[in-house]
Motif scaffolding. Structure first.
Motif, PDB file in Angstrom:
ATOM      1  N   THR A  31       0.909  -1.166  -0.107  1.00 19.74           N
ATOM      2  CA  THR A  31      -0.045  -0.005  -0.005  1.00 19.74           C
ATOM      3  C   THR A  31       0.921   1.366   0.046  1.00 19.74           C
ATOM      4  O   THR A  31       0.750   2.049  -0.591  1.00 19.74           O
ATOM      5  N   ILE A  32       1.900   1.116   0.624  1.00 21.99           N
ATOM      6  CA  ILE A  32       2.797   2.499   0.864  1.00 21.99           C
ATOM      7  C   ILE A  32       3.599   2.690  -0.473  1.00 21.99           C
ATOM      8  O   ILE A  32       3.598   3.923  -1.060  1.00 21.99           O
ATOM      9  N   VAL A  36       3.074   6.015  -2.863  1.00 14.58           N
ATOM     10  CA  VAL A  36       4.250   6.682  -3.066  1.00 14.58           C
ATOM     11  C   VAL A  36       4.322   6.692  -4.633  1.00 14.58           C
ATOM     12  O   VAL A  36       4.367   7.711  -5.229  1.00 14.58           O
ATOM     13  N   ASN A  37       4.057   5.791  -5.339  1.00 22.02           N
ATOM     14  CA  ASN A  37       4.050   5.824  -7.011  1.00 22.02           C
ATOM     15  C   ASN A  37       3.234   6.851  -7.261  1.00 22.02           C
ATOM     16  O   ASN A  37       3.203   7.587  -8.441  1.00 22.02           O
ATOM     17  N   GLU A  38       1.968   6.611  -6.789  1.00 20.39           N
ATOM     18  CA  GLU A  38       0.985   7.685  -7.309  1.00 20.39           C
ATOM     19  C   GLU A  38       1.003   9.177  -7.238  1.00 20.39           C
ATOM     20  O   GLU A  38       0.779   9.934  -7.963  1.00 20.39           O
ATOM     21  N   VAL A  39       1.653   9.417  -6.040  1.00 18.48           N
ATOM     22  CA  VAL A  39       2.380  10.670  -5.530  1.00 18.48           C
ATOM     23  C   VAL A  39       2.990  11.150  -6.487  1.00 18.48           C
ATOM     24  O   VAL A  39       2.993  12.449  -7.145  1.00 18.48           O
ATOM     25  N   ILE A  42       1.576  11.900 -10.050  1.00 19.79           N
ATOM     26  CA  ILE A  42       1.110  13.118 -10.055  1.00 19.79           C
ATOM     27  C   ILE A  42       2.005  14.142 -10.242  1.00 19.79           C
ATOM     28  O   ILE A  42       1.711  15.004 -10.875  1.00 19.79           O
ATOM     29  N   GLY A  43       2.963  14.244  -9.409  1.00 18.29           N
ATOM     30  CA  GLY A  43       4.197  15.027  -9.393  1.00 18.29           C
ATOM     31  C   GLY A  43       4.639  15.317 -10.988  1.00 18.29           C
ATOM     32  O   GLY A  43       4.772  16.531 -11.403  1.00 18.29           O
ATOM     33  N   VAL A  44       5.013  14.391 -11.502  1.00 16.02           N
ATOM     34  CA  VAL A  44       5.441  14.472 -12.787  1.00 16.02           C
ATOM     35  C   VAL A  44       4.360  14.938 -13.845  1.00 16.02           C
ATOM     36  O   VAL A  44       4.695  15.689 -14.743  1.00 16.02           O
ATOM     37  N   ILE A  45       2.911  14.641 -13.753  1.00 16.93           N
ATOM     38  CA  ILE A  45       1.985  15.214 -14.388  1.00 16.93           C
ATOM     39  C   ILE A  45       2.071  16.663 -14.303  1.00 16.93           C
ATOM     40  O   ILE A  45       1.922  17.578 -15.252  1.00 16.93           O
ATOM     41  N   LEU A  46       2.045  17.356 -12.981  1.00 14.60           N
ATOM     42  CA  LEU A  46       2.025  18.605 -12.561  1.00 14.60           C
ATOM     43  C   LEU A  46       3.295  19.135 -13.349  1.00 14.60           C
ATOM     44  O   LEU A  46       3.021  20.455 -14.190  1.00 14.60           O
TER      45      LEU A  46
END
Length: 53
Positions: A31-32, A36-39, A42-46
């Motif tokens: 889960t962790i 972390v991968n999802e965050v 999202i950072g890369v997309i931003l």
């Protein structure tokens, strides 16, 4: 046949063997990692969107 006793005995056995603790630990680790991968995704997309502004 006492199904309640069978279940309780089986659960106690699993707990004593460390199975429950190990399973929870593995799930928590997965889960962790997923969070972390999802965050990071999202950072890369931003960053990409900000570069396009």
């Amino acid at each position: 046949m006492d199904l309640n006793k069978i279940m309780n005995d089986a659960l106690a056995e699993l707990e004593e063997s460390g199975f429950v603790e190990e399973t929870v630990k593995k799930q928590l680790e997965e889960t962790i990692k997923r969070v972390v991968n999802e965050v990071l995704e999202i950072g890369v997309i931003l960053v990409k969107r900000l570069k396009n502004i």
